[in-house]
Enzyme design. Sequence first.
Site, PDB file in Angstrom:
ATOM      1  N   CYS A 298       0.835  -1.210   0.000  1.00  0.00           N
ATOM      2  CA  CYS A 298       0.000   0.000   0.000  1.00  0.00           C
ATOM      3  C   CYS A 298       0.871   1.262   0.000  1.00  0.00           C
ATOM      4  O   CYS A 298       1.436   1.619  -1.025  1.00  0.00           O
ATOM      5  CB  CYS A 298      -0.969  -0.037   1.170  1.00  0.00           C
ATOM      6  SG  CYS A 298      -2.340   1.133   0.993  1.00  0.00           S
TER       7      CYS A 298
ATOM      8  N   GLU B  76      -1.691  -9.448   3.148  1.00  0.00           N
ATOM      9  CA  GLU B  76      -1.691 -10.053   4.477  1.00  0.00           C
ATOM     10  C   GLU B  76      -3.078 -10.469   4.939  1.00  0.00           C
ATOM     11  O   GLU B  76      -3.230 -11.384   5.762  1.00  0.00           O
ATOM     12  CB  GLU B  76      -1.080  -9.090   5.505  1.00  0.00           C
ATOM     13  CG  GLU B  76      -1.872  -7.829   5.788  1.00  0.00           C
ATOM     14  CD  GLU B  76      -1.541  -6.662   4.877  1.00  0.00           C
ATOM     15  OE1 GLU B  76      -1.817  -5.504   5.260  1.00  0.00           O
ATOM     16  OE2 GLU B  76      -1.022  -6.910   3.777  1.00  0.00           O
TER      17      GLU B  76
ATOM     18  N   HIS C 225      -3.434  -5.347  -0.058  1.00  0.00           N
ATOM     19  CA  HIS C 225      -2.967  -5.850   1.241  1.00  0.00           C
ATOM     20  C   HIS C 225      -3.007  -7.382   1.235  1.00  0.00           C
ATOM     21  O   HIS C 225      -4.007  -7.981   1.650  1.00  0.00           O
ATOM     22  CB  HIS C 225      -3.845  -5.299   2.373  1.00  0.00           C
ATOM     23  CG  HIS C 225      -3.657  -3.857   2.654  1.00  0.00           C
ATOM     24  ND1 HIS C 225      -2.835  -3.388   3.651  1.00  0.00           N
ATOM     25  CD2 HIS C 225      -4.182  -2.764   2.047  1.00  0.00           C
ATOM     26  CE1 HIS C 225      -2.857  -2.058   3.669  1.00  0.00           C
ATOM     27  NE2 HIS C 225      -3.667  -1.657   2.696  1.00  0.00           N
TER      28      HIS C 225
END
Length: 604
Positions: free
Chosen positions: A401, A530, A528
């Site tokens: 990001c 994750e 993102h």
Amino acid sequence: MKYILVTGGVISGVGKGVISSSFGAILKCCGIEVTMIKIDPYINLDAGTFSPYEHGEVYVLDDGGEVDLDLGNYERFLNITLHKDNNITTGKIYLSVIEKERRGDYLGKTVQVVPHITDAIQEWVEKEAQKPVSENGKTPEVCIIELGGIVGDIESMAFVEAFRQFQFRVKRENFCVAHVSLVPQPKTTGESKTKPTQSSVRELRGLGLSPDIIVCRSERPIEDGVKEKISNFCHVAPQQIISVPDLPSVYEVPVFIENHGMADFLSERLNLGITPLPPRRKYMMQWIELGDKIRHLKYEIVVAIVGKYTRLEDSYTSVTKALHHAGNKIGYKVNITFIEASNLEKSMLADDPASYHNAWRELCLCHCVVVPGGFGKRGVEGKIEAVRWCRENDKPFLGICLGFQAAVIEFSRNVLKLEDAHSTEVNEDTKNPVVIDMPEHTTGNMGGTMRLGKRTTVFKQSNCKIKKLYGNRDRIEERHRHRYEVNPAYIDKLEKSGLKFVGIDEHQERMEILELDNHPYFVAVQFHPEYMSRPVSPSPPFLGLILAARDRLKSYIARGCKLSPREPQSDYYDTDEDLEDDTLKKLTIENDTDSSAYSSSSLS
């Protein structure tokens, strides 16, 4: 439908999220479809406008919901996909009631907390409990509800009253209460103190809810005598009191709880029909194997997270989890060093030289670097400096990001020689705005106005590391949370100078993934990754980072992105003395910052 309500006592952050997730994991291993709901008593509509220092990271769902980080635990433990309405807040409930009142749905009646607010809570729970969350599309059989905060908080009173009524609405045989409480163990005496738990259970019972299970969180296991004492004062059988001490990993908690016969108890209490149960070793095998693997990780790797919110590790919970998932996969214990981005800036050399030199020393001693997301001006220059150092010194790097945007700014400044290149988020008057805001997401409001949720990324190039890590798919879906993008006017210049945008959005308007060719691993993504990492299925960008840090990425890709059957690899390092870099021989890790360690500070 069966319901399990999980409440907390004594202090918040005691581990309700992991306990709730573990209940769900146990039931799912028994073949029961499970859904989860998190209740946050704050008045905010969602977590989107929170500072990470308030409640930790903001977790993003497929549908763009910005929610509490506990929903990340639920998705990781149960491998399910939740919706934004699986996170209930006081703000959402009151807004729904006020909207009904404005429409005239209450036919002139006085709108009150009881029954209108409490009815709205019960109706919301019943509605969300019916929504499928697994890929098979089946309706869940059990809904686990975690009530945030602790019993006695004024903010949660309406929710406690709603569930007092709810137990009669759905009947007792379909409703179970688990109370998670801290049992302090002062070092001065060494004994377990039960008074706080007694008080919290007494208050819960006084509000009309009686716990069926008491989960005692403590640093060390509590003795049987302590359980009997709690049993006498809390009207719960000793066998229904579970001691859960601090464990090396949160992924050991489901097995630990099931060793106390939790599946048998829940099956009997809620009439789930899980009989006969197979041998515990069989249906909990995936969790047993994962826990064993984590316990026996012999080799270590140091990852630096250069962030803006490093005072609270929960600010980067999903990032640290994703790193551990990747490390576990290839047999490495990941030790994380948090570096405050501001300390890397040249201005700190005059203001606080000790912090400046310590930050750079930690960065130089790590094996790889992650520059995660963030908002605002503070620390951006430090992130850009970290990116520059990784690019120039061939240090494996992953930008996420804002880290993606920092990589674009750094390359523009130091390769294209656009010295004032910047993001309009930081400098509106820059002559070279290489990162700009997206007009459709700039509405004046802060909450829920970003580019949010799961979106498609299409690969432009086939011969790139990141595509191969994703299994050579032509397109992928990942979750987003951003308001700024790469300025299209600079893309050609950047690519001609070597910064390759290998992934773009499906409308071919926005840059999603960048990569450098002549670098061990220089990858940055606008999304993102994750958020979609799972314990046994790590996120590809994170897996690539860890492999590159140990110089295993080329061989991994050459084998078709498969790990060698030899575990561990012959060139893994046994100890710090075996590390090639002399400076790393001197590295000592005083505090293991493994965010997955099961402690009261990491389980909020």
